[in-house]
Design an enzyme around this catalytic site. Sequence first.
Site, PDB file in Angstrom:
ATOM      1  N   GLN A  81       0.830  -1.212   0.000  1.00 41.99           N
ATOM      2  CA  GLN A  81       0.000   0.000   0.000  1.00 41.99           C
ATOM      3  C   GLN A  81       0.862   1.259   0.000  1.00 41.99           C
ATOM      4  OE1 GLN A  81       0.357   1.386   3.179  1.00 41.99           O
ATOM      5  NE2 GLN A  81      -1.421   2.677   3.631  1.00 41.99           N
ATOM      6  N   ARG A  82       2.113   1.181   0.396  1.00 36.77           N
ATOM      7  CA  ARG A  82       2.974   2.368   0.455  1.00 36.77           C
ATOM      8  C   ARG A  82       4.431   2.118   0.056  1.00 36.77           C
ATOM      9  NH1 ARG A  82       2.245  -0.231   4.795  1.00 36.77           N
ATOM     10  NH2 ARG A  82       3.832  -0.542   6.367  1.00 36.77           N
ATOM     11  N   LYS A  95      13.552  -7.466   1.958  1.00 36.52           N
ATOM     12  CA  LYS A  95      13.307  -6.133   1.408  1.00 36.52           C
ATOM     13  C   LYS A  95      14.551  -5.530   0.772  1.00 36.52           C
ATOM     14  CE  LYS A  95       9.451  -4.652   4.290  1.00 36.52           C
ATOM     15  NZ  LYS A  95       8.938  -3.655   5.237  1.00 36.52           N
ATOM     16  N   CYS A 197       3.318   2.569  12.938  1.00 35.02           N
ATOM     17  CA  CYS A 197       2.513   2.593  11.713  1.00 35.02           C
ATOM     18  C   CYS A 197       1.652   1.339  11.630  1.00 35.02           C
ATOM     19  CB  CYS A 197       3.403   2.675  10.490  1.00 35.02           C
ATOM     20  SG  CYS A 197       4.087   4.306  10.258  1.00 35.02           S
ATOM     21  N   CYS A 351      -4.992  -7.333  22.362  1.00 31.02           N
ATOM     22  CA  CYS A 351      -4.927  -6.214  21.412  1.00 31.02           C
ATOM     23  C   CYS A 351      -4.297  -6.753  20.123  1.00 31.02           C
ATOM     24  CB  CYS A 351      -4.129  -5.037  21.987  1.00 31.02           C
ATOM     25  SG  CYS A 351      -2.409  -5.423  22.342  1.00 31.02           S
TER      26      CYS A 351
END
Length: 393
Positions: A81-82, A95, A197, A351
């Site tokens: 997405q980014r 990466k 993020c 969470c």
Amino acid sequence: MALPPLVEPAAELSVDEIRRYSRHLIIPDVGMDGQKRLKNAKVLAVGAGGLGSPTLLYLAAAGVGTLGIIDFDTVDESNLQRQIIHGVSDVGTPKAESAARSIAEVNPLVNVVIHNTALDRDNVKEIFSQYDLIVDGTDNFATRYMVNDAAVLLGKPYVWGSIYRFDGQASVFWEEHGPCYRCLYPEPPPPGMVPSCAEGGVLGVLCASIGSIQVNEAIKLITGIGEPLVGRLMVYDALEMEYRKIKVRKDPNCALCGENPTVTDLLEDYEDFCGAVSDEAQEAVHGSTITVRELKDWQDSGKDIFLADVREPAEWEINRIPGAVLIPKGEILSGEALSKFPQDKQIVLHCKSGVRSAEALAALKAAGFKDAVHVQGGIVSWVNTIDPSLPSY
Ligand SMILES: [Zn+2]
């Protein structure tokens, strides 16, 4: 304050290079001299993620001669997405390697150095010392402070950027000419206060807005043109479409670059310095933590549990553990939601990854729910271990 060029010019440009960089060469301020400095420059990108993607692509296109990439992570579908340097076929590959392939496609003249490892206190100085300039695109405070400390200790300039939802910040820290990151932020935020993020989200295109500022500053520093963002913080608000520049002064009391520094070498443990969870939370989870497997066993055995998901509503929309009810952490900390918790059931909190539920557990225990527990690893662990068919984020 204009600064002299950071890098000496290379001896010459090849015919191929002159053709490729012609739109730079005809800008008088850059010209042949500036392009030769870019060719000679060695720049290290810390992270090939949201900010690293645009910075690496534009630094490569601009003709920076040597680009180092340090990243230990692999490409995940939720990165696309980014993190525009990676594509669908890169999912699952490191990466740093994926980024190197994209760079070779943009500009094969760039010498790419891959550091497929995590930056840590044992390698940071050795790696940084191979470069003229560092571009920091890390997403966590522990690495950010380590990058700053190493850069100051080595006398290296670095271009810093950070992004969160619709807000971005950028600056240039160079101890010799201005403040360092610790002058601006002497202490990391309290644990659990600032979501990453991954937990708070980020508008994808914000990476390009801040990443392009970082590249712009890198080019200015290398070639010695314009006014670098030394001693100034650029603050960008994408919703208001507003850029503000804030003056940042060198702090004479800075623990690192001040008059009487208390930090004279890298810290032993940056994770510890930034604290993943608060002391209260650490104490609360001790002996009150269960695994997702235990939670599943409790559910399957019909145990009378009250499972509270303390994430935010937007996260709840993405995925949820069956049987859970949503009670965001903030409502527990404020005391507002305490009446929602039954006295006669086993309370279980979860969470996303286990940090926020630990904070909430501390508040619940303080309010008298002594037997409450939280789930280690949160819903991420649930998806990985119990139900991979749930979407992850
Ligand atoms: Zn400082």
